[in-house]
Write an enzyme that holds these catalytic residues in place. Structure first.
Site, short mmCIF file in Angstrom:
data_model
loop_
_atom_site.label_atom_id
_atom_site.label_comp_id
_atom_site.label_asym_id
_atom_site.label_seq_id
_atom_site.Cartn_x
_atom_site.Cartn_y
_atom_site.Cartn_z
CE LYS A 121 6.04 -8.04 -6.98
NZ LYS A 121 5.75 -6.70 -6.52
CE1 TYR A 152 10.34 -5.15 -6.37
CE2 TYR A 152 12.51 -4.65 -7.23
CZ TYR A 152 11.34 -4.23 -6.65
OH TYR A 152 11.14 -2.91 -6.36
CG ASP A 210 4.72 4.66 -5.93
OD1 ASP A 210 4.09 4.12 -6.86
OD2 ASP A 210 5.81 4.21 -5.51
CG HIS A 243 4.12 -0.71 -6.72
ND1 HIS A 243 5.47 -0.46 -6.74
CD2 HIS A 243 3.52 0.50 -6.72
CE1 HIS A 243 5.69 0.83 -6.77
NE2 HIS A 243 4.51 1.45 -6.75
#
Length: 181
Positions: A72, A132, A170, A62
């Protein structure tokens, strides 16, 4: 804290100094000034996310596009993952290359993922918790992704693909060569 840049520019492995004794252990899991010195710029994390995954769950690959792109800082406070990033910055010398590392509650390692990289992970233990820290807010219309088993990328997930737990979303992501940035 030891901060080491991977072969993908701007992507850093962060290994804390662990202090352990008969009471347990202590470490600094995040230190803004050390990370900013390594990265070479100010970082302002604005959103924290957490997921819990069954063993064999693959999430990714992603990314966020345009003005909603995100850097991140990721880590695993419980369990273990195989963490993978793919450089999708077309001007980068490592465009189309991937880096992978095991992050776990045993090694306490974190990974700083700069903007312009796709990210995913495979949970290697039951009930793995993945954290995250993001420097930009999630924006649904700016979400993008790449198919986890893209032949051109050739990512070795070190796992039997038949037993992976993957969302329908996904499974339907585009290939790397059909990526629209």
């Amino acid at each position: 804290m030891k901060i080491t840049e991977t072969f993908i520019k701007g992507c850093f492995i962060i290994q804390p100094k662990i202090y352990e004794d008969n009471r347990g252990l202590f470490f600094e899991s995040f230190k803004e000034n050390d990370l900013e010195i390594a990265v070479g710029k100010s970082i302002n994390f604005v959103q924290d996310n957490q997921s819990t995954s069954k063993k064999g769950t693959l999430r990714g690959l992603h990314f966020q596009k345009g003005e909603f792109a995100q850097s991140k800082l990721v880590n695993v406070p419980y369990g273990e993952v195989l963490d993978v990033v793919v450089d999708i910055r077309t001007e980068s010398a490592t465009y189309g290359k991937y880096f992978k590392i095991k992050l776990s509650s045993k090694n306490h390692t974190s990974l700083y993922v700069p903007r312009g990289l796709a990210h995913g992970f495979l949970s290697l233990q039951e009930n793995t918790v993945f954290n995250y820290k993001c420097d930009n807010y999630y924006h649904n219309e700016s979400e993008g992704g790449i198919l986890y088993n893209d032949l051109e990328l050739g990512i070795d997930w070190e796992h039997d693909n038949e037993n992976l737990i993957i969302s329908e979303k996904d499974r339907g992501l585009p290939s790397f060569k059909n990526l629209l940035l």
